[in-house]
Write an enzyme that holds these catalytic residues in place. Structure first.
Site, PDB file in Angstrom:
ATOM      1  N   LEU A  21       0.816  -1.162   0.060  1.00  0.00           N
ATOM      2  CA  LEU A  21      -0.039  -0.227   0.160  1.00  0.00           C
ATOM      3  C   LEU A  21       0.880   1.269   0.090  1.00  0.00           C
ATOM      4  CD1 LEU A  21      -2.765  -1.123   2.572  1.00  0.00           C
ATOM      5  CD2 LEU A  21      -2.809  -1.188   0.125  1.00  0.00           C
ATOM      6  N   SER A  22       2.218   1.022   0.145  1.00  0.00           N
ATOM      7  CA  SER A  22       3.253   2.262   0.024  1.00  0.00           C
ATOM      8  C   SER A  22       2.959   3.080  -0.875  1.00  0.00           C
ATOM      9  CB  SER A  22       4.450   1.793   0.410  1.00  0.00           C
ATOM     10  OG  SER A  22       4.591   1.349   1.859  1.00  0.00           O
ATOM     11  N   LYS A  71      14.302  -7.407   3.590  1.00  0.00           N
ATOM     12  CA  LYS A  71      15.036  -6.390   4.604  1.00  0.00           C
ATOM     13  C   LYS A  71      16.160  -6.863   5.215  1.00  0.00           C
ATOM     14  CE  LYS A  71      10.471  -4.675   6.227  1.00  0.00           C
ATOM     15  NZ  LYS A  71       9.835  -4.509   7.288  1.00  0.00           N
ATOM     16  N   GLY A 132       5.174 -12.937  19.644  1.00  0.00           N
ATOM     17  CA  GLY A 132       5.918 -13.475  18.448  1.00  0.00           C
ATOM     18  C   GLY A 132       7.523 -12.743  18.597  1.00  0.00           C
ATOM     19  N   GLY A 134       9.352 -12.829  15.417  1.00  0.00           N
ATOM     20  CA  GLY A 134       9.849 -12.736  14.164  1.00  0.00           C
ATOM     21  C   GLY A 134      10.513 -11.243  13.512  1.00  0.00           C
ATOM     22  N   LEU A 230       0.131  -5.061  15.298  1.00  0.00           N
ATOM     23  CA  LEU A 230       0.674  -4.684  14.173  1.00  0.00           C
ATOM     24  C   LEU A 230      -0.081  -5.053  13.081  1.00  0.00           C
ATOM     25  CD1 LEU A 230       4.589  -5.377  14.541  1.00  0.00           C
ATOM     26  CD2 LEU A 230       3.106  -3.737  15.734  1.00  0.00           C
TER      27      LEU A 230
HETATM   28  P1  NAP Z   1       7.346 -12.950  10.861  1.00  0.00           P
HETATM   29  O1  NAP Z   1       8.813 -12.697  10.562  1.00  0.00           O
HETATM   30  O2  NAP Z   1       6.977 -14.478   9.907  1.00  0.00           O
HETATM   31  O3  NAP Z   1       7.068 -13.541  12.489  1.00  0.00           O
HETATM   32  C1  NAP Z   1       5.757 -13.899  12.758  1.00  0.00           C
HETATM   33  C2  NAP Z   1       5.953 -14.664  14.094  1.00  0.00           C
HETATM   34  O4  NAP Z   1       4.863 -14.989  14.541  1.00  0.00           O
HETATM   35  C3  NAP Z   1       6.759 -15.589  14.315  1.00  0.00           C
HETATM   36  O5  NAP Z   1       7.395 -15.563  15.669  1.00  0.00           O
HETATM   37  C4  NAP Z   1       5.833 -16.814  14.139  1.00  0.00           C
HETATM   38  O6  NAP Z   1       6.587 -17.701  15.033  1.00  0.00           O
HETATM   39  C5  NAP Z   1       4.746 -16.068  15.004  1.00  0.00           C
HETATM   40  N1  NAP Z   1       3.487 -16.824  14.714  1.00  0.00           N
HETATM   41  C6  NAP Z   1       2.942 -16.953  13.352  1.00  0.00           C
HETATM   42  N2  NAP Z   1       1.915 -17.896  13.396  1.00  0.00           N
HETATM   43  C7  NAP Z   1       1.816 -17.888  14.740  1.00  0.00           C
HETATM   44  C8  NAP Z   1       0.761 -18.863  15.350  1.00  0.00           C
HETATM   45  N3  NAP Z   1      -0.670 -19.345  14.799  1.00  0.00           N
HETATM   46  N4  NAP Z   1       0.806 -18.859  16.818  1.00  0.00           N
HETATM   47  C9  NAP Z   1       1.844 -18.389  17.551  1.00  0.00           C
HETATM   48  N5  NAP Z   1       2.722 -17.884  16.954  1.00  0.00           N
HETATM   49  C10 NAP Z   1       2.491 -17.436  15.508  1.00  0.00           C
HETATM   50  O7  NAP Z   1       6.485 -11.855  10.412  1.00  0.00           O
HETATM   51  P2  NAP Z   1       6.656 -10.333  10.670  1.00  0.00           P
HETATM   52  O8  NAP Z   1       7.077  -9.633   9.229  1.00  0.00           O
HETATM   53  O9  NAP Z   1       7.142 -10.147  11.786  1.00  0.00           O
HETATM   54  O10 NAP Z   1       5.146  -9.968  10.470  1.00  0.00           O
HETATM   55  C11 NAP Z   1       4.514 -10.056  11.685  1.00  0.00           C
HETATM   56  C12 NAP Z   1       3.060  -9.240  11.618  1.00  0.00           C
HETATM   57  O11 NAP Z   1       3.331  -7.782  11.573  1.00  0.00           O
HETATM   58  C13 NAP Z   1       2.346  -9.506  10.172  1.00  0.00           C
HETATM   59  O12 NAP Z   1       0.963  -9.497  10.499  1.00  0.00           O
HETATM   60  C14 NAP Z   1       2.618  -8.035   9.559  1.00  0.00           C
HETATM   61  O13 NAP Z   1       1.639  -7.838   8.501  1.00  0.00           O
HETATM   62  C15 NAP Z   1       2.718  -7.314  10.641  1.00  0.00           C
HETATM   63  N6  NAP Z   1       3.621  -5.915  10.324  1.00  0.00           N
HETATM   64  C16 NAP Z   1       3.022  -4.980  10.286  1.00  0.00           C
HETATM   65  C17 NAP Z   1       3.616  -3.630  10.184  1.00  0.00           C
HETATM   66  C18 NAP Z   1       3.093  -2.389  10.167  1.00  0.00           C
HETATM   67  O14 NAP Z   1       3.646  -1.366   9.569  1.00  0.00           O
HETATM   68  N7  NAP Z   1       1.830  -2.131  10.738  1.00  0.00           N
HETATM   69  C19 NAP Z   1       4.812  -3.778   9.556  1.00  0.00           C
HETATM   70  C20 NAP Z   1       5.801  -5.125   9.865  1.00  0.00           C
HETATM   71  C21 NAP Z   1       4.741  -6.215  10.148  1.00  0.00           C
HETATM   72  P3  NAP Z   1       7.491 -18.898  14.316  1.00  0.00           P
HETATM   73  O15 NAP Z   1       9.009 -18.117  14.327  1.00  0.00           O
HETATM   74  O16 NAP Z   1       7.642 -19.812  15.537  1.00  0.00           O
HETATM   75  O17 NAP Z   1       6.977 -19.343  13.231  1.00  0.00           O
END
Ligand code: NAP
Length: 289
Positions: A21-22, A71, A132, A134, A230
């Site tokens: 969406l950026s 990233k 989380g 990640g 987030l």
């Molecule tokens: P990521 O690197 O894939 O990390 C996701 C984390 O959530 C990991 O620790 C994963 O665990 C855990 N997880 C996933 N499914 C799960 C479940 N069912 N139960 C428990 N833990 C679970 O993703 P990310 O890049 O950090 O993004 C995470 C969220 O933040 C997304 O929804 C993304 O859209 C949002 N986000 C928003 C912004 C914003 O500007 N608002 C910016 C960045 C990200 P494992 O490591 O064990 O798989």
């Protein structure tokens, strides 16, 4: 907006990039200030990143955002990386200086803390609970540390990953200490938590009925808590609906998205970002989805 021979180039790289969406709110910002820039999405495979950096330098791009999965992948191509981006180990904003040096930083931190700063809490007395471990969780942790939080609790589902995650912050400039927990410990952690941040995708479209908290845990939320998700689609998520029912302050991910973009816009253009224009443009497209 008129493209001329002098129009300066900005953009975003990722793969896939179709859902970003950026471009919508960055081009709205450019148009509202009548600047001679254009912001374009580029889908790129990891093995072509080197060629892309060379081409971007040749066409004198001013700067670009970086999203999933690049990233971390862009780090070897940068000449200068900000201290905070080094702690996170990821960059989301890159710019090219007059002397043709690539600089990178991570404005997700600025985006994350922006709505929290306006709440004027004594952050040194607050121990955030981050769900989380990640990529985004790393920016949240650095953001909480920048706010002044001394200890940050992180909940994860894979103990090995979690301890590696914790260890990856040792010998960095992070001021806060990190303690790690598994999901079965969540019930005990909630009553002490004045700031709970969901960085997992639980509750993200189309999984609208998922939440990191079960109904019994919802009842344990403090009335003075801040619940921060987030996720920006949907707004609010089930987690934020639960928190709202308990009287907590809720913050969704849309403001983080806008503010990380605003910070990047200011780095590239040296103009004060028209945040309200960017916010309205983002919310309009989110509401229409
Ligand atoms: P990521 O690197 O894939 O990390 C996701 C984390 O959530 C990991 O620790 C994963 O665990 C855990 N997880 C996933 N499914 C799960 C479940 N069912 N139960 C428990 N833990 C679970 O993703 P990310 O890049 O950090 O993004 C995470 C969220 O933040 C997304 O929804 C993304 O859209 C949002 N986000 C928003 C912004 C914003 O500007 N608002 C910016 C960045 C990200 P494992 O490591 O064990 O798989």
């Amino acid at each position: 907006m008129q493209i001329t021979g002098k129009t300066k180039l900005l953009g975003i790289i990722g793969n896939p990039i179709e859902h970003s969406l950026s471009p919508v709110f960055q081009n709205s910002a450019i148009a509202s200030l009548n600047l001679d820039y254009i912001y374009i999405p580029f889908a790129i495979e990891k093995e072509h990143l080197g060629e892309l950096f060379n081409t971007f330098k040749a066409v004198k791009i001013r700067g670009f955002n970086v999203t999933i999965p690049h990233k971390e992948n862009v780090l070897p191509f940068l000449d200068h990386i900000s201290e905070t981006a080094k702690i996170i180990g990821a960059v989301n904003t890159v710019w090219l200086t007059e002397d043709e040096q690539w600089h990178g930083t991570n404005t997700d931190i600025d985006g994350f803390i922006s709505p929290l700063k306006s709440l004027h809490r004594d952050w040194s007395s607050i121990t955030p609970l981050v769900l989380g471990n990640g990529g985004a969780s790393r920016a949240v942790i650095v953001g909480c540390s920048e706010l002044g939080c001394k200890e940050i609790r992180v909940v994860g589902r894979n103990w090995e990953k979690l301890t590696q995650f914790q260890a990856s912050f040792t010998n960095t400039a992070l001021k806060a200490t990190i303690s790690v927990y598994t999901w079965d410990q969540l019930t005990d952690l909630i009553p002490d938590s004045q700031l709970i941040v969901n960085t997992t995708p639980m509750g993200m479209y189309p999984h609208l009925s998922e939440s990191p908290l079960d109904p019994s845990q919802e009842k344990l939320l403090r009335k003075d808590a801040i619940a921060y998700d987030l996720i920006y689609n949907p707004r609010p998520t089930l987690f934020l609906q639960q928190a709202h029912r308990q009287g907590a302050i809720i913050i969704d991910g849309s403001e983080m998205l806008v503010q990380q973009g605003a910070k990047a816009f200011e780095i590239w253009t040296k103009h004060h970002a028209p945040v309200e224009v960017m916010r309205q443009s983002l919310l309009e497209i989110l509401d229409s989805q």
